[in-house]
Scaffold this active site. Structure first.
Site, PDB file in Angstrom:
ATOM      1  N   GLU A  89       0.799  -1.226   0.000  1.00  0.00           N
ATOM      2  CA  GLU A  89       0.000   0.000   0.000  1.00  0.00           C
ATOM      3  C   GLU A  89       0.833   1.279   0.000  1.00  0.00           C
ATOM      4  OE1 GLU A  89      -2.270  -0.713   3.497  1.00  0.00           O
ATOM      5  OE2 GLU A  89      -3.737  -2.006   2.496  1.00  0.00           O
ATOM      6  N   GLU A 120       7.633 -21.582   8.692  1.00  0.00           N
ATOM      7  CA  GLU A 120       8.055 -20.596   9.681  1.00  0.00           C
ATOM      8  C   GLU A 120       9.136 -21.149  10.606  1.00  0.00           C
ATOM      9  OE1 GLU A 120       5.403 -20.345  13.608  1.00  0.00           O
ATOM     10  OE2 GLU A 120       4.215 -19.964  11.812  1.00  0.00           O
TER      11      GLU A 120
END
Length: 301
Positions: A89, A120
């Site tokens: 963004e 992860e």
């Protein structure tokens, strides 16, 4: 078949049981929602307590971007996805060139819409993701528990390349604290549903990231007052926003604003300086160049 042979019990406030929500499965819908909302309401105060450390991280980012460096987010699961959203963004909102904010999500693009939980645990994958960093960059590790191996590998690799490092966690005693130049620990405490860190811890990370990137852009002169002045007008809505912004910044009529934008070749900053100083577009552009792109500094000149 699952086994507990390699199970890790995480020592973090985000992984403890919440005494305030023990009976949520017995509540009616409205009371349940009020209970969840009361937990969410604790997040802003927790973020406020971490603002001094966040300020340090913003200053690191401003310095890095001014020198041509980049900001890299590293995370897994919900934490990593918040990093992807923020990095995506910033460029269209503030006219930043692509590649200055980069998000690295454990598991890659597939992990954005599906759980790829095992990755992860790979510090090696995190280290590989940070392989392209340089001493000009800032690496931001995102992990609610403050221990995610993927993030550990990324921060460790970033340090070996001379990059500055930031950790955003929900754990003041995060195991990865020693890998961070700045540790932004937002202590949101136990989740309403134990271990569901997409809730309070995730909301805190979203607030931290949006505040971090917004403050960085303001410090770099990507706003004039509270107006976005580096908008890339790629559609009709954004072209309308540019026009509205020029009117708000200068107080001129819309017709005058349109003429100023046309004379400035559509460059909002140039148009603002042109209108407010009474100069032509070339002079306004020169003032902006001398002021490093800061409208307010250009006006002061």
């Amino acid at each position: 078949m699952s086994t507990t042979a390699d199970a890790v019990r995480v020592a973090s406030p985000t992984e403890t049981r919440n005494p305030r929500t023990l009976d949520i499965d017995r509540l009616d819908t409205l009371t349940l929602l009020r209970t969840l909302h009361a937990e969410d309401a604790r997040v802003p105060a927790a973020v406020a307590a971490a603002l001094p450390r966040l300020a340090e991280a913003v200053d690191l980012a401003v310095t890095a971007l001014r020198r041509g460096g980049r900001i890299h987010y590293f995370g897994a699961g919900s934490s990593g996805r918040f990093g992807v959203l923020d990095a995506a963004e910033v460029p269209p909102t503030y006219g930043l060139p692509p590649g200055r904010f980069v998000a690295h999500l454990a598991g890659g693009d597939r992990a954005m819409t599906a759980a790829v939980e095992s990755v992860e645990d790979s510090a090696e994958a995190g280290g590989a993701a940070a392989g392209g960093l340089t001493a000009l960059d800032v690496a931001v590790g995102l992990t609610a528990s403050g221990r995610t191996p993927y993030v550990a590998g990324a921060l460790r690799a970033a340090r070996t390349r001379g990059a500055r490092t930031v950790l955003v966690s929900g754990n003041p005693a995060a195991p990865l604290d020693d890998l961070a130049d700045v540790h932004i620990a937002v202590e949101t405490g136990p989740e309403a549903v134990m271990g569901s860190t997409r809730m309070k811890a995730g909301t805190a990370q979203k607030l931290v990231l949006h505040t971090f990137s917004t403050a960085t852009m303001v410090r770099l002169g990507r706003t004039y007052s509270n107006l976005m002045v580096d908008v890339v007008a790629t559609n009709a809505k954004l072209r309308g926003r540019v026009l509205t912004t020029l009117v708000a910044a200068t107080g001129v009529e819309e017709a005058t604003a349109r003429q100023a934008l046309a004379a400035a070749g559509g460059d909002l900053k140039v148009a603002i300086v042109t209108v407010l100083t009474g100069t032509d577009a070339a002079t306004a552009r020169g003032r902006l160049d001398a002021a490093g792109g800061h409208v307010r500094r250009a006006l002061g000149r």
